[in-house]
Design an enzyme around this catalytic site. Structure first.
Site, mmCIF file in Angstrom:
data_model
loop_
_atom_site.group_PDB
_atom_site.id
_atom_site.type_symbol
_atom_site.label_atom_id
_atom_site.label_comp_id
_atom_site.label_asym_id
_atom_site.label_seq_id
_atom_site.Cartn_x
_atom_site.Cartn_y
_atom_site.Cartn_z
ATOM 1 N N ASN A 272 0.981 -1.224 -0.003
ATOM 2 C CA ASN A 272 -0.126 0.245 -0.064
ATOM 3 C C ASN A 272 0.928 1.253 -0.067
ATOM 4 O O ASN A 272 0.752 1.951 0.852
ATOM 5 C CB ASN A 272 -0.905 -0.192 1.318
ATOM 6 C CG ASN A 272 -2.035 0.656 1.010
ATOM 7 O OD1 ASN A 272 -2.219 1.494 0.004
ATOM 8 N ND2 ASN A 272 -3.223 0.754 1.727
ATOM 9 N N HIS A 303 -6.609 2.881 11.669
ATOM 10 C CA HIS A 303 -7.455 1.521 11.380
ATOM 11 C C HIS A 303 -8.730 1.268 12.369
ATOM 12 O O HIS A 303 -9.402 0.426 11.753
ATOM 13 C CB HIS A 303 -6.357 0.275 11.286
ATOM 14 C CG HIS A 303 -5.439 0.314 9.840
ATOM 15 N ND1 HIS A 303 -4.474 1.002 9.955
ATOM 16 C CD2 HIS A 303 -5.745 -0.457 8.595
ATOM 17 C CE1 HIS A 303 -4.106 0.808 8.576
ATOM 18 N NE2 HIS A 303 -4.925 -0.005 7.884
#
Length: 399
Positions: A272, A303
């Protein structure tokens, strides 16, 4: 005028997509976008990032904790549309904090001198389009606001070639990855791991396969996002030397490049990649102490603060730190080719097992993932790396 229509199309498309996929929870995104525009207009550029960061992370954290409260305390099912909205809100946090850092660092300057309401709307249209455009609303690589505007203007000034062939090729890659994922799921279901009868090696390989199933979901998601951006004319680029052009200007990573990483630190940079660059700019560069742990610590906050996130991201940070010491130590010791090759093989296996632990812990989020890592002994790999880290730290302290 063409640029205005293009910006308007991306913005309206994003709003419609949000409403269709998230329903009433699309309000979470619209509120964030509205508050961000207000802050950019009213707060001094030198302070705007602190305000944007604080307000946006507070808003995002409130909803993350509300989801956990409903899941773990009330034991209520959470609407899938809320999960979609939260995923999109996390990506929105990336984009608006990227802009706020640009404004603070004077890389982007907004001049508010519009004489009419219509001119003010046109002036903010590129910013709104960047925040809410449909190509990156549900996923996709992060690019800076300046890069986004440059790509949009470049479509009119120097139109890129047709992306049809590239998009079709990437869709074939998506289908191939999904076929591999389907095969792995079928194999894992037909050969389920049984702690009482399966060997340790089989347990490790089974969990390694499960982690690949979870990772391939990301690879396909990234490829689909690339296809969407390329179809909209975004992502065409020329390399530094100017002798090669391709449609890889907006990408979060390639399956083969990432999976071939022989060091967990390389994997962390490649996985990512646009998010990794954002975290580096937002946290790592700005911290004076414990940069690595602060970066991964913020990542677990971003997250959602689940138990698996704490274990996964802090384990990842510790093993990356250990990798720096181990690589520096062995790089000086390995003289012959066969020793270097053997080290690369062991390092790749170690990287794969650590990533397996991180993915299982983060994706399963709760104690079930941690129990699986315990009974299959896969957790011994990051644990041994952390022990090595403490040994190196102790030796450095003594000497």
């Amino acid at each position: 005028m063409n640029d205005i229509h293009r910006y308007l199309s991306l913005s309206v498309g994003g709003c419609v997509l949000a409403i269709l996929t998230m329903g009433v929870y699309s309000v979470l995104l619209f509120i964030s976008a509205f508050v961000f525009i207000l802050l950019v207009c009213s707060v001094d550029p030198s302070c705007v990032h602190a305000w944007v960061f604080g307000v946006q992370m507070s808003w995002q954290t409130f909803w993350h904790l509300l989801i956990q409260y409903r899941e773990y305390y009330l034991h209520e099912p959470v609407d899938i549309r809320l999960f979609l909205a939260m995923s999109s809100l996390m990506l929105l946090t990336q984009r608006i904090t990227s802009v706020s850092m640009d404004v603070q660092e004077k890389q982007v300057v907004f001049v508010f001198n519009a004489s009419t309401h219509k001119k003010a709307c046109v002036m903010f249209l590129p910013l709104i389009s960047y925040i809410l455009n449909f190509t990156t609303l549900l996923g996709g690589p992060l690019c800076s606001y300046s890069q986004f505007v440059s790509l949009m203007e470049g479509i009119s000034l120097n139109p890129p070639p047709s992306p049809l062939g590239v998009v079709l090729l990437k869709l074939v890659q998506v289908l191939s990855l999904e076929w591999v994922r389907y095969f792995l799921i079928y194999f894992l279901k037909c050969n389920a791991y049984d702690p009482s009868s399966s060997t340790i090696l089989y347990g490790m390989l089974w969990v390694w396969g499960l982690a690949h199933v979870l990772r391939i979901q990301y690879y396909t998601h990234w490829k689909i996002s690339e296809c969407l951006n390329n179809s909209a004319g975004l992502g065409f680029c020329t390399n530094v030397s100017g002798d090669s052009q391709n449609w890889s200007g907006l990408s979060d990573g390639d399956f083969w490049t990432i999976e071939a990483s022989t060091h967990i630190s390389d994997f962390a940079r490649r996985w990512n990649s646009t998010t990794a660059s954002w975290l580096r700019r937002l946290v790592y560069i700005r911290c004076k102490h414990f940069q690595l742990f602060m970066t991964f610590g913020f990542s677990l906050w971003w997250h959602g603060l689940h138990l698996g996130h704490f274990v996964g991201f802090l384990t990842w940070a510790a093993t990356v730190k250990a990798d720096y010491y181990v690589h520096r130590y062995f790089h000086q010791k390995l003289s012959s080719k066969w020793k270097q090759l053997l080290y690369i093989c062991f390092s790749w296996i170690n990287t794969q097992m650590i990533v397996t632990c991180v993915v299982i812990a983060v994706e399963l989020r709760n104690m079930s993932g941690l129990r699986l890592l315990s009974v299959t002994y896969v957790g011994m790999f990051p644990l041994s790396n952390i022990i090595v880290l403490f040994i190196f730290l102790k030796v450095n302290t003594i000497y």
